[in-house]
Structure formats: structure tokens, C-alpha cells
Design an enzyme around this catalytic site. Sequence first.
Site, PDB file in Angstrom:
ATOM      1  N   ASP A  18       1.501  -5.517   0.798  1.00  0.00           N
ATOM      2  CA  ASP A  18       1.312  -5.059  -0.578  1.00  0.00           C
ATOM      3  C   ASP A  18      -0.090  -4.482  -0.751  1.00  0.00           C
ATOM      4  O   ASP A  18      -1.086  -5.132  -0.422  1.00  0.00           O
ATOM      5  CB  ASP A  18       1.524  -6.223  -1.537  1.00  0.00           C
ATOM      6  CG  ASP A  18       1.711  -5.801  -2.980  1.00  0.00           C
ATOM      7  OD1 ASP A  18       1.227  -4.721  -3.358  1.00  0.00           O
ATOM      8  OD2 ASP A  18       2.320  -6.574  -3.731  1.00  0.00           O
ATOM      9  N   HIS A  20      -1.239  -3.121  -3.809  1.00  0.00           N
ATOM     10  CA  HIS A  20      -1.521  -2.973  -5.236  1.00  0.00           C
ATOM     11  C   HIS A  20      -2.859  -3.637  -5.567  1.00  0.00           C
ATOM     12  O   HIS A  20      -2.961  -4.854  -5.614  1.00  0.00           O
ATOM     13  CB  HIS A  20      -0.399  -3.591  -6.066  1.00  0.00           C
ATOM     14  CG  HIS A  20       0.873  -2.822  -5.981  1.00  0.00           C
ATOM     15  ND1 HIS A  20       1.821  -3.081  -5.023  1.00  0.00           N
ATOM     16  CD2 HIS A  20       1.341  -1.783  -6.720  1.00  0.00           C
ATOM     17  CE1 HIS A  20       2.835  -2.245  -5.181  1.00  0.00           C
ATOM     18  NE2 HIS A  20       2.562  -1.445  -6.208  1.00  0.00           N
TER      19      HIS A  20
END
Length: 163
Positions: A18, A20
Amino acid sequence: MFDANTTYKVVLGVIGADCHAVGNKILTSLLTRAGIEVVNLGVMVSQTEFVTAAIAENADAILVSSIYGHGEIDCQGLRDRCDQAGIGNILLYVGGNLVIGKQDFETVKARFEDMGYDRVFPASVNIDDVVRLLKDDIELNRLPKLGHNSGAVSVKFADWAAL
């Protein structure tokens, strides 16, 4: 229960593949303003990196974020890694968009608690509530480390009775 001289330190990062980063930076800023020292590992953090940093920093908690929906896969086994590394009592928080698809949050929460996470949060949460819970959990987690009949513990009866 909070003492102005008490320090709190957490390791924070976005787990797995991930990437983000925005929420991670916002969390760091808000937690820091709340008086919590944050060691931000950034994005795409492995379980080993979380554990290694928690040991090196003598952290009170590991805060794991996952937004891309694969948190359930990425987070499996983190409590076991902590146990194996000798920090099995460290607080584990996880939050974000933890699973793929729309699933009942209470079911998702129970799944992560079964994996050993102390607190599980949805993608949208009141940060003030998180800070209060985190500080309370850290304080409670520290009590067993002080030992029986420790003079280091000074708890008012009203505070103790509330436990």
C-alpha cells in the site's frame, strides 16, 4: 489518568504494498500535536520493519494503516512476529479500508481482534477518540511492567475504581 510528564511513543506506517501516504502524514501531524512521539515508517512497510522499529525505538504501540483493501492479508501474523521478537505485549492498532468489498465493520473488527490487534478502526474515525484510547491503553499496558507493590504507581482511588 494522563500526566503532563508522561511520554508516549508509537511506530506508524502503511503496511504491505500500500502506497497511500496522505492519511499517514495527517495521522503523524495530529498525533504529534496530541503529545505523542511518532516514528513514521512511511508507506509499503513490512511486518519485519514494524517490529524492528518498535524494538529500536522502545515504542509503546504499533499503528498499522491500510487503505487499499488488502490489510487482512498484510496484517496476518504481526502479533506472532511481535511475540517471537519479545514484544508480545506491545499495543497493536490497525485502521483504514482493511478488506476488499463492502463488509460489515463489526465482522471485520472481530477478525482483526482474533489476529491479535488491540484496536481496529474504520477508514473514517474521530482522531480525538483514537488519541484518548491510545493514551489510556498505553497507560494500562504499562502498569504490569511496574511490578507488584511498585512505588512508581500513584493511582487515586476514584481512578482505580473506574478501571
